[in-house]
Write a protein that holds these residues in place. Structure first.
Motif, PDB file in Angstrom:
ATOM      1  N   UNK A   2      87.560  67.134  74.464  1.00 26.41           N
ATOM      2  CA  UNK A   2      87.652  66.022  73.513  1.00 26.41           C
ATOM      3  C   UNK A   2      86.329  65.806  72.773  1.00 26.41           C
ATOM      4  N   UNK A   3      85.209  65.890  73.477  1.00 22.92           N
ATOM      5  CA  UNK A   3      83.911  65.743  72.806  1.00 22.92           C
ATOM      6  C   UNK A   3      83.698  66.871  71.803  1.00 22.92           C
ATOM      7  N   UNK A   4      84.109  68.079  72.160  1.00 18.61           N
ATOM      8  CA  UNK A   4      83.964  69.207  71.232  1.00 18.61           C
ATOM      9  C   UNK A   4      84.787  68.985  69.973  1.00 18.61           C
ATOM     10  N   UNK A   5      86.010  68.490  70.124  1.00 23.32           N
ATOM     11  CA  UNK A   5      86.859  68.220  68.957  1.00 23.32           C
ATOM     12  C   UNK A   5      86.228  67.154  68.071  1.00 23.32           C
ATOM     13  N   UNK A   6      85.722  66.071  68.676  1.00 26.56           N
ATOM     14  CA  UNK A   6      85.096  65.003  67.883  1.00 26.56           C
ATOM     15  C   UNK A   6      83.853  65.491  67.157  1.00 26.56           C
ATOM     16  N   UNK A   7      83.094  66.382  67.800  1.00 22.84           N
ATOM     17  CA  UNK A   7      81.856  66.870  67.191  1.00 22.84           C
ATOM     18  C   UNK A   7      82.144  67.846  66.055  1.00 22.84           C
ATOM     19  N   UNK A   8      83.083  68.740  66.263  1.00 28.56           N
ATOM     20  CA  UNK A   8      83.355  69.766  65.254  1.00 28.56           C
ATOM     21  C   UNK A   8      84.263  69.268  64.141  1.00 28.56           C
ATOM     22  N   UNK A   9      85.203  68.425  64.475  1.00 35.56           N
ATOM     23  CA  UNK A   9      86.171  67.940  63.480  1.00 35.56           C
ATOM     24  C   UNK A   9      86.233  66.417  63.523  1.00 35.56           C
ATOM     25  N   UNK A  10      85.205  65.745  63.017  1.00 34.10           N
ATOM     26  CA  UNK A  10      85.213  64.273  63.053  1.00 34.10           C
ATOM     27  C   UNK A  10      86.356  63.659  62.257  1.00 34.10           C
ATOM     28  N   UNK A  11      86.992  64.444  61.376  1.00 30.53           N
ATOM     29  CA  UNK A  11      88.117  63.916  60.601  1.00 30.53           C
ATOM     30  C   UNK A  11      89.288  63.548  61.501  1.00 30.53           C
ATOM     31  N   UNK A  12      89.254  63.989  62.768  1.00 30.63           N
ATOM     32  CA  UNK A  12      90.347  63.642  63.684  1.00 30.63           C
ATOM     33  C   UNK A  12      90.433  62.140  63.894  1.00 30.63           C
ATOM     34  N   UNK A  13      89.340  61.414  63.620  1.00 36.65           N
ATOM     35  CA  UNK A  13      89.369  59.963  63.791  1.00 36.65           C
ATOM     36  C   UNK A  13      90.259  59.289  62.756  1.00 36.65           C
ATOM     37  N   UNK A  14      90.586  59.993  61.661  1.00 43.69           N
ATOM     38  CA  UNK A  14      91.489  59.409  60.666  1.00 43.69           C
ATOM     39  C   UNK A  14      92.925  59.379  61.166  1.00 43.69           C
ATOM     40  N   UNK A  15      93.309  60.384  61.936  1.00 41.57           N
ATOM     41  CA  UNK A  15      94.670  60.481  62.483  1.00 41.57           C
ATOM     42  C   UNK A  15      94.554  60.781  63.983  1.00 41.57           C
ATOM     43  N   UNK A  16      94.203  59.772  64.783  1.00 34.96           N
ATOM     44  CA  UNK A  16      93.848  60.040  66.178  1.00 34.96           C
ATOM     45  C   UNK A  16      95.026  60.084  67.154  1.00 34.96           C
ATOM     46  N   UNK A  17      96.247  59.765  66.693  1.00 34.42           N
ATOM     47  CA  UNK A  17      97.347  59.674  67.645  1.00 34.42           C
ATOM     48  C   UNK A  17      97.579  60.961  68.433  1.00 34.42           C
ATOM     49  N   UNK A  18      97.565  62.150  67.810  1.00 37.22           N
ATOM     50  CA  UNK A  18      97.749  63.372  68.622  1.00 37.22           C
ATOM     51  C   UNK A  18      96.689  63.517  69.715  1.00 37.22           C
ATOM     52  N   UNK A  19      95.419  63.221  69.348  1.00 34.82           N
ATOM     53  CA  UNK A  19      94.353  63.327  70.348  1.00 34.82           C
ATOM     54  C   UNK A  19      94.539  62.308  71.459  1.00 34.82           C
ATOM     55  N   UNK A  20      94.998  61.085  71.120  1.00 32.80           N
ATOM     56  CA  UNK A  20      95.204  60.065  72.142  1.00 32.80           C
ATOM     57  C   UNK A  20      96.396  60.408  73.037  1.00 32.80           C
ATOM     58  N   UNK A  21      97.413  61.039  72.443  1.00 31.91           N
ATOM     59  CA  UNK A  21      98.550  61.470  73.263  1.00 31.91           C
ATOM     60  C   UNK A  21      98.116  62.538  74.271  1.00 31.91           C
TER      61      UNK A  21
END
Length: 385
Positions: free
Chosen positions: A53-72
């Motif tokens: 999860x930290x790697x995804x946030x660091x490399x693709x911060x745009x995931x914070x715009x649509x976070x539901x898949x990551x939260x699932x």
């Protein structure tokens, strides 16, 4: 400021903090259970999920715009931790971190997620209570833990909002300071152009307007006017070069004290006259800084042209809101005279320095003794009112 910055920063902090707490809680279970492999599996699952999860946030911060898949996906890891720990403390710590993660990424829109996590927490708490029949005070603690998860989510949402507001305010303050500095710089350039190049070109234009008529009626006068136009154009070009040189002198990427040292040592390299610089670390306003550097450069040029000095001392001091730049040489000196007399005789260097000091609310003092050197002291406020 990127609106994703605050959620991403809080989310990374939550992930790392949750991993530390959950792994510690799981490790404590080694003292209570015999099948230690389950504890090890929980630690590995938490660590692997956190790294991913930290790697995804660091490399693709745009995931914070649509976070539901990551939260699932994070909720799926929470279920895995629940199954592996069989409702142990590591699960409750992990799901509290999941709620905080949802608050950081979604704000109060995370209510459905918190509801699902709370339901999962109560189900796990019920299973633990039925299987172990703990004392009432321990049971109350276990039942309260799902509610703590919701509070953690609300706290993370509030922290993210506060951090974003702080970042936005910091950006506004910096932008305002930049706009103010740019406005001051434009005003200064306008004044420099008006006081030098513009006046010279105005005189050239007057002479040029009179030239056609003089060619027909007064050839001798026309020749004089043509010479005036030529000399005026040369003077305008010289003044423009001086203005550009002045812009290059003040290197805004350097602190004021360092800019003074660079200016003095560059002059020393060209003139072959040793210079000693003693400058306090001080940062005046943009206008004051520019005028003081120009006064310093002009004072050093005067030393090279007229003083016959063997050594120069430059001192910069600041006290009680005032900035002082002092230039002293051990040259031949001169008999001090009134500024009006100097201007009348064409000695404009000191006159120009005095005008620059007055432009920013300061003053210039000249002390000289024939055969005993010269000292020029410019004193100005640190900021123009």
């Amino acid at each position: 400021m990127d609106p994703r910055a605050a959620p991403a920063a809080i989310a990374r902090a939550v992930l790392l903090g949750r991993a530390a707490i959950a792994c510690t809680a799981a490790g404590a279970g080694l003292l209570l259970v015999e099948d230690w492999w389950r504890i090890l599996a929980v630690v590995v699952t938490v660590a692997a999920g956190t790294v991913a999860e930290v790697s995804v946030l660091t490399r693709w911060p745009a995931v914070t715009r649509h976070p539901w898949p990551a939260l699932a996906a994070d909720l799926a890891v929470a279920v895995a931790v629940l199954l592996l720990s069989r409702g142990g403390m590591a699960f409750f710590c992990y799901v509290a971190g999941s709620a905080a993660l949802g608050g950081a990424l979604l704000g109060m829109r995370a209510l459905p997620l918190w509801a699902a996590q709370t339901a999962l927490g109560f189900a796990a708490a019920g299973a633990v209570l039925r299987a172990n029949d703990p004392p009432p005070d321990v049971a109350a603690f276990i039942v309260a833990f799902p509610t703590i998860s919701v509070l953690a989510g609300i706290g993370a949402a509030a922290a993210t909002t506060a951090l974003q507001r702080h970042l936005d305010l910091a950006v506004e303050v910096i932008a305002a300071a930049q706009r103010s500095a740019a406005a001051s710089e434009r005003a200064r350039l306008a004044r420099e152009l008006h006081d030098s190049v513009a006046k010279t070109l105005r005189g050239v234009s007057f002479a040029a307007l009179a030239l056609p008529q003089s060619l027909r009626r007064h050839p001798a006068l026309a020749e004089q006017l043509a010479g005036t136009v030529s000399r005026g154009a040369e003077a305008a070009a010289r003044e423009a070069r001086q203005l550009l040189e002045g812009l290059r002198i003040d290197q805004l990427d350097l602190g004021f004290a360092e800019a003074v040292r660079v200016t003095a040592h560059d002059w020393s390299d060209r003139s072959r006259i040793p210079v000693r610089v003693d400058a306090q670390p001080v940062e005046p306003g943009v206008e004051v800084r520019y005028e003081m550097v120009r006064i310093l450069a002009e004072a050093l040029q005067n030393v090279a042209r007229h003083a016959g000095a063997g050594r120069v001392d430059v001192v910069v001091r600041a006290a009680r809101g005032r900035l002082e730049v002092r230039v002293r040489d051990d040259g031949r000196g001169f008999v001090p005279r009134d500024l009006a007399d100097l201007q009348a005789d064409g000695h404009l260097g000191i006159v120009g320095m005095a005008e620059r000091a007055r432009n920013v609310g300061g003053s210039l003092r000249v002390s000289a003794v024939p055969g005993g050197g010269t000292e020029i002291v410019a004193v100005t406020p640190l900021e123009v009112a």
